[in-house]
Scaffold this motif. Structure first.
Motif: not given
Ligand code: IMP
Ligand code: MG
Length: 180
Positions: A80, A108, A111-112, A139
């Motif tokens: 995460r 995760y 998204t990052h 997410v």
């Protein structure tokens, strides 16, 4: 449980993958038909087989770049916490960018990575993921294109590893751990 003892059951054949890659490439080529150059960003290491098959089916001028984000380590659980281990070599400002990922799991990593790349102001940024495990999502993120939706199973092959092994399998298989 002893995690060194496992077998691999085929889930998606090499033939099905090849057919799906062709379809995805056709959709991507259509979407970016007007591009002067598409920068295809592979997320290392899991996407290396997928990106190599995918780019060869794209009917577009293409540049290939790679980015490496930290992932599971040697475990089967997401950490995460995402770190960038290797950044892109090229600039993406004002460019058309396609991020190629092996699996979207908790979401995760993607998204990052997409937040980071969007902060560099590309003209367009889309994502193509080979596999998606929607039941694992923590997410809210979805790739523009997904090859296959799969259940909550740990998979290997076609570039995807378990503790750095099995990336060279030509198909996608699910790992079945054997108890003593
Ligand atoms: P996320 O951040 O939880 O979405 O994790 C995405 C990353 O975890 C992927 O890019 C993979 O590297 C890794 N991953 C997720 N599921 C699997 C799996 O079933 N086998 C191997 N790696 C996986
Ligand atoms: Mg990965």
């Amino acid at each position: 449980m002893d995690h060194s003892n496992y077998v691999i059951d085929q889930m998606i054949s090499a033939k099905s993958i090849a057919a799906r890659v062709e379809d995805l490439a056709a959709e991507i080529s259509e979407k970016f038909a007007d591009t002067d150059k598409l920068i295809v960003v592979g997320l290392l290491r899991g996407s290396f087989v997928f990106i190599s098959d995918l780019v060869r089916e794209l009917e577009l001028p293409v540049e290939v770049d790679f980015l490496e984000a930290s992932s599971y380590g040697n475990s089967t659980e997401s950490s995460r916490e995402v770190r960038i281990l290797k950044d892109l070599r090229g600039e993406i400002e004002g460019r058309d960018v396609l991020v190629v990922e092996d699996i979207v799991d908790t979401g995760y990593t993607l998204t990052h990575v997409t937040n980071l790349l969007k902060s560099r102001n590309p003209k367009r940024l889309e994502v193509c993921a080979l596999l998606d495990k929607p039941s694992r999502r923590e997410v809210d993120i979805k790739a523009t294109w997904t090859g296959f939706e799969i259940p909550d199973e740990f998979v290997v092959g076609y570039g995807i590893d378990y503790a750095q092994r099995n990336r060279n399998l030509p198909y996608i298989g699910k790992v079945r751990f054997l108890s003593e």
